[in-house]
Design an enzyme around this catalytic site. Structure first.
Site, short mmCIF file in Angstrom:
data_model
loop_
_atom_site.label_atom_id
_atom_site.label_comp_id
_atom_site.label_asym_id
_atom_site.label_seq_id
_atom_site.Cartn_x
_atom_site.Cartn_y
_atom_site.Cartn_z
N TYR A 25 -80.99 52.81 33.31
CA TYR A 25 -80.08 52.51 32.20
C TYR A 25 -80.92 52.32 30.93
CZ TYR A 25 -76.61 51.41 35.84
OH TYR A 25 -75.75 51.47 36.91
N ASP B 153 -82.07 58.55 35.79
CA ASP B 153 -82.73 57.75 34.76
C ASP B 153 -82.38 56.27 34.90
OD1 ASP B 153 -84.30 59.28 33.13
OD2 ASP B 153 -83.04 59.07 31.36
N HIS C 148 -71.49 62.65 42.16
CA HIS C 148 -72.04 61.45 41.53
C HIS C 148 -70.91 60.47 41.21
CE1 HIS C 148 -74.17 58.97 38.52
NE2 HIS C 148 -75.26 59.39 39.11
N PHE D 285 -78.96 52.04 39.72
CA PHE D 285 -77.55 51.64 39.63
C PHE D 285 -77.34 50.14 39.42
CE2 PHE D 285 -77.28 55.62 42.16
CZ PHE D 285 -76.48 56.36 41.31
#
Length: 277
Positions: A119, A117, A239, A130
């Site tokens: 942020y 997703d 992750h 990211f």
């Protein structure tokens, strides 16, 4: 013994017997009309259209994805996002939804970094997975990414989290869902974005150049089935989230792995260094 063709030809007169009487001249019979069939052209997919609710996807990507994405499904995504923006705040801003595609054209992709997703906090998402713009506090997962970058290649973490320099070198910074409602993680999942980004992965996998796919976490690893692993390289680990970074992300050295794979492919490495302004 059978004679060769050359021997037979020597026994034949050079010219036929001359007949002095004139021969009648006959017009050749009229040839029937020839029906010329049109040459079949290979079918070509139409580029994805410009749709309300979404900014213009760069033309090169619209052409590439026209082979993979149903137009009606793409239009449905646009209608959904437009409806969401009418009733609340959606991230990233409208003009930044396709920032990853604007920074990295399809013929320049050398690596694909998969996020999930965007942020969902104010000012964070700007269309690259990211990444955050300079001046925005660095989110925890990105703090861990920058720490692993230092552990791997020795580059000290910068004071910002802007990863656009990676995108400009051919790293497609792709979230699997490209929009999100403010403050509500995963709120735009299951609305068509996954099919769209699956098509992006499949199109890159089918492309002419070998690419490195970076898969962090189980949702990203699930996309492995879309990738021709005989032609491309995969770098995968846990992750970088604080919940999982100590269970396989730290110590995985993904950045040097990517560059080693690119070297095997005869492609230029990525300069992962992130400098402060």
């Amino acid at each position: 013994m059978a004679r060769s063709r050359n021997e037979d030809s020597r026994d034949m007169p050079l010219f036929g017997k001359f007949d002095p009487s004139p021969s009648p001249v006959h017009a050749p019979p009229a040839a029937p009309p020839v029906r010329v069939e049109p040459i079949a052209q290979p079918s070509q997919a139409q580029p994805l259209p410009l749709v309300p609710g979404l900014p213009p996807l760069p033309l090169a990507w619209r052409i590439a994805l026209g082979r993979q994405v149903e137009q009606s499904k793409y239009e449905e995504i646009g209608a959904f996002v437009a409806a969401e923006r009418r009733i609340g705040t959606v991230y990233p801003p409208h003009d930044q939804v396709f920032a990853a595609f604007e920074a990295t054209p399809p013929d320049q992709v050398k690596a694909v970094l998969l996020g999930q997703d965007p942020y969902h906090g104010p000012g964070q998402a700007h269309g690259l997975c990211f990444s955050v713009r300079p001046g925005v506090p660095i989110p925890p997962s990105l703090v861990n990414i920058l720490q692993e970058l230092q552990n791997d290649l020795g580059f000290p973490p910068p004071r910002h989290g802007d990863l656009r320099s990676w995108a400009n070198q051919g790293v497609l910074m792709l979230n699997t869902v490209l929009t999100v409602r403010s403050g509500q993680a995963n709120s735009h999942r299951g609305r068509g974005w996954e099919e769209f980004t699956d098509a992006v992965i499949a199109e890159i996998s089918a492309g002419p150049h070998p690419v490195v796919f970076i898969l962090w976490g189980n949702p990203a690893k699930a996309k492995r089935k879309l990738i021709d692993v005989n032609r491309h390289a995969i770098v995968q680990s846990a992750h970088p989230s604080p919940l999982s970074a100590h269970h396989g992300f730290f110590g995985s050295r993904p950045f040097s792995q990517v560059n080693r794979a690119l070297a095997r492919f005869g492609r230029a490495p990525i300069d992962w260094r992130l400098s402060d302004p």
